[in-house]
Design a protein around this motif. Structure first.
Motif, PDB file in Angstrom:
ATOM      1  N   GLY A 196       1.931  12.132  10.541  1.00  0.00           N
ATOM      2  CA  GLY A 196       2.477  11.946   9.199  1.00  0.00           C
ATOM      3  C   GLY A 196       2.257  10.594   8.557  1.00  0.00           C
ATOM      4  N   ALA A 197       1.357   9.763   9.104  1.00  0.00           N
ATOM      5  CA  ALA A 197       1.103   8.458   8.489  1.00  0.00           C
ATOM      6  C   ALA A 197       0.525   8.650   7.092  1.00  0.00           C
ATOM      7  N   THR A 198       0.985   7.830   6.170  1.00  0.00           N
ATOM      8  CA  THR A 198       0.545   7.943   4.779  1.00  0.00           C
ATOM      9  C   THR A 198      -0.004   6.614   4.267  1.00  0.00           C
ATOM     10  N   ASN A 199      -0.817   6.706   3.238  1.00  0.00           N
ATOM     11  CA  ASN A 199      -1.166   5.530   2.459  1.00  0.00           C
ATOM     12  C   ASN A 199      -1.457   5.979   1.033  1.00  0.00           C
ATOM     13  N   TYR A 200      -1.314   5.027   0.108  1.00  0.00           N
ATOM     14  CA  TYR A 200      -1.336   5.340  -1.316  1.00  0.00           C
ATOM     15  C   TYR A 200      -2.183   4.347  -2.090  1.00  0.00           C
ATOM     16  N   ALA A 201      -2.654   4.806  -3.224  1.00  0.00           N
ATOM     17  CA  ALA A 201      -3.300   3.905  -4.171  1.00  0.00           C
ATOM     18  C   ALA A 201      -2.237   2.967  -4.745  1.00  0.00           C
ATOM     19  N   ASP A 202      -2.653   1.763  -5.081  1.00  0.00           N
ATOM     20  CA  ASP A 202      -1.708   0.781  -5.614  1.00  0.00           C
ATOM     21  C   ASP A 202      -1.038   1.284  -6.887  1.00  0.00           C
ATOM     22  N   SER A 203      -1.754   2.080  -7.661  1.00  0.00           N
ATOM     23  CA  SER A 203      -1.239   2.532  -8.954  1.00  0.00           C
ATOM     24  C   SER A 203      -0.047   3.484  -8.818  1.00  0.00           C
ATOM     25  N   VAL A 204       0.124   4.081  -7.638  1.00  0.00           N
ATOM     26  CA  VAL A 204       1.214   5.043  -7.467  1.00  0.00           C
ATOM     27  C   VAL A 204       2.202   4.623  -6.384  1.00  0.00           C
ATOM     28  N   LYS A 205       1.901   3.540  -5.700  1.00  0.00           N
ATOM     29  CA  LYS A 205       2.751   3.101  -4.598  1.00  0.00           C
ATOM     30  C   LYS A 205       4.175   2.841  -5.100  1.00  0.00           C
ATOM     31  N   GLY A 206       5.128   3.378  -4.385  1.00  0.00           N
ATOM     32  CA  GLY A 206       6.527   3.226  -4.775  1.00  0.00           C
ATOM     33  C   GLY A 206       7.019   4.296  -5.723  1.00  0.00           C
ATOM     34  N   ARG A 207       6.106   5.072  -6.294  1.00  0.00           N
ATOM     35  CA  ARG A 207       6.500   6.137  -7.216  1.00  0.00           C
ATOM     36  C   ARG A 207       6.183   7.527  -6.652  1.00  0.00           C
ATOM     37  N   PHE A 208       5.106   7.623  -5.900  1.00  0.00           N
ATOM     38  CA  PHE A 208       4.666   8.908  -5.350  1.00  0.00           C
ATOM     39  C   PHE A 208       4.883   8.919  -3.845  1.00  0.00           C
ATOM     40  N   THR A 209       5.221  10.099  -3.333  1.00  0.00           N
ATOM     41  CA  THR A 209       5.427  10.270  -1.898  1.00  0.00           C
ATOM     42  C   THR A 209       4.750  11.555  -1.431  1.00  0.00           C
ATOM     43  N   ILE A 210       3.988  11.433  -0.368  1.00  0.00           N
ATOM     44  CA  ILE A 210       3.326  12.599   0.224  1.00  0.00           C
ATOM     45  C   ILE A 210       4.054  12.980   1.505  1.00  0.00           C
ATOM     46  N   SER A 211       4.257  14.281   1.665  1.00  0.00           N
ATOM     47  CA  SER A 211       4.887  14.791   2.886  1.00  0.00           C
ATOM     48  C   SER A 211       4.216  16.104   3.263  1.00  0.00           C
ATOM     49  N   ARG A 212       4.554  16.600   4.456  1.00  0.00           N
ATOM     50  CA  ARG A 212       3.979  17.893   4.856  1.00  0.00           C
ATOM     51  C   ARG A 212       5.015  18.687   5.609  1.00  0.00           C
ATOM     52  N   ASP A 213       4.825  20.004   5.531  1.00  0.00           N
ATOM     53  CA  ASP A 213       5.669  20.948   6.257  1.00  0.00           C
ATOM     54  C   ASP A 213       4.750  21.707   7.200  1.00  0.00           C
ATOM     55  N   ASN A 214       4.828  21.385   8.461  1.00  0.00           N
ATOM     56  CA  ASN A 214       3.912  21.983   9.433  1.00  0.00           C
ATOM     57  C   ASN A 214       4.074  23.501   9.502  1.00  0.00           C
ATOM     58  N   ALA A 215       5.301  23.958   9.440  1.00  0.00           N
ATOM     59  CA  ALA A 215       5.551  25.393   9.577  1.00  0.00           C
ATOM     60  C   ALA A 215       4.941  26.183   8.430  1.00  0.00           C
ATOM     61  N   LYS A 216       4.891  25.571   7.277  1.00  0.00           N
ATOM     62  CA  LYS A 216       4.356  26.262   6.096  1.00  0.00           C
ATOM     63  C   LYS A 216       2.911  25.881   5.809  1.00  0.00           C
ATOM     64  N   SER A 217       2.351  24.978   6.604  1.00  0.00           N
ATOM     65  CA  SER A 217       0.989  24.472   6.346  1.00  0.00           C
ATOM     66  C   SER A 217       0.850  24.033   4.892  1.00  0.00           C
ATOM     67  N   THR A 218       1.815  23.289   4.442  1.00  0.00           N
ATOM     68  CA  THR A 218       1.864  22.861   3.047  1.00  0.00           C
ATOM     69  C   THR A 218       2.064  21.358   2.969  1.00  0.00           C
ATOM     70  N   VAL A 219       1.340  20.759   2.061  1.00  0.00           N
ATOM     71  CA  VAL A 219       1.451  19.329   1.783  1.00  0.00           C
ATOM     72  C   VAL A 219       2.025  19.170   0.381  1.00  0.00           C
ATOM     73  N   TYR A 220       2.878  18.173   0.217  1.00  0.00           N
ATOM     74  CA  TYR A 220       3.550  17.955  -1.062  1.00  0.00           C
ATOM     75  C   TYR A 220       3.215  16.580  -1.624  1.00  0.00           C
ATOM     76  N   LEU A 221       3.223  16.504  -2.932  1.00  0.00           N
ATOM     77  CA  LEU A 221       3.107  15.231  -3.628  1.00  0.00           C
ATOM     78  C   LEU A 221       4.301  15.140  -4.572  1.00  0.00           C
ATOM     79  N   GLN A 222       5.272  14.331  -4.187  1.00  0.00           N
ATOM     80  CA  GLN A 222       6.445  14.103  -5.031  1.00  0.00           C
ATOM     81  C   GLN A 222       6.138  12.926  -5.949  1.00  0.00           C
ATOM     82  N   MET A 223       6.211  13.184  -7.236  1.00  0.00           N
ATOM     83  CA  MET A 223       5.878  12.160  -8.223  1.00  0.00           C
ATOM     84  C   MET A 223       7.118  11.833  -9.029  1.00  0.00           C
ATOM     85  N   THR A 224       7.465  10.564  -9.082  1.00  0.00           N
ATOM     86  CA  THR A 224       8.606  10.106  -9.859  1.00  0.00           C
ATOM     87  C   THR A 224       8.176   8.996 -10.809  1.00  0.00           C
TER      88      THR A 224
END
Length: 129
Positions: free
Chosen positions: A56-84
């Motif tokens: 689950g290690a993540t890294n982000y572009a500077d333009s979105v750091k602190g505002r966007f978060t990436i996560s994953r759900d292994n059981a659903k084989s789904t990746v998320y991008l939470q944007m605030t």
């Protein structure tokens, strides 16, 4: 065959939030890196962030750091991008992509040279001012 299907895009006001989803199928993704990219009209596709499916290690572009978060759900084989705290400059088509570490090649996608091997069809995010 790998399939990536994005969803969750839409129209939101400045300062709002959206959560994008990327449903992955066709492979075992445990060794993959999953990325989010975006492309605005007339611009090259750009990296937003990525997550290693294993660990689950993540890294982000500077333009979105602190505002966007990436996560994953292994059981659903789904990746998320939470944007605030969305800004008008975040307006773009957002793409999910998968990088198979066993495939050593570079390709050009949307003007971007990248090692990501599989891409979704994209979902539109529009942030109104």
């Amino acid at each position: 065959q790998v399939q990536l299907v994005e969803s969750g895009g839409g129209l939101v006001q400045t300062g709002g939030s959206l959560r994008l989803s990327c449903a992955a199928s066709g492979r075992t993704f445990s060794s993959y890196v999953m990325g989010w990219f975006r492309q605005a009209p007339g611009k090259k596709r750009e990296f937003v962030g990525q997550i290693r499916w294993s660990g689950g290690a993540t890294n982000y572009a500077d333009s979105v750091k602190g505002r966007f978060t990436i996560s994953r759900d292994n059981a659903k084989s789904t990746v998320y991008l939470q944007m605030t705290s969305l800004k008008p400059e975040d307006t773009a088509t957002y793409y999910c992509a998968a990088d198979d570490p066993s495939v050593l090649r570079a390709v050009v996608v949307g003007g971007l040279v990248t090692t990501y091997d599989y891409w979704g069809q994209g979902t539109q995010v529009t942030v109104s001012s």
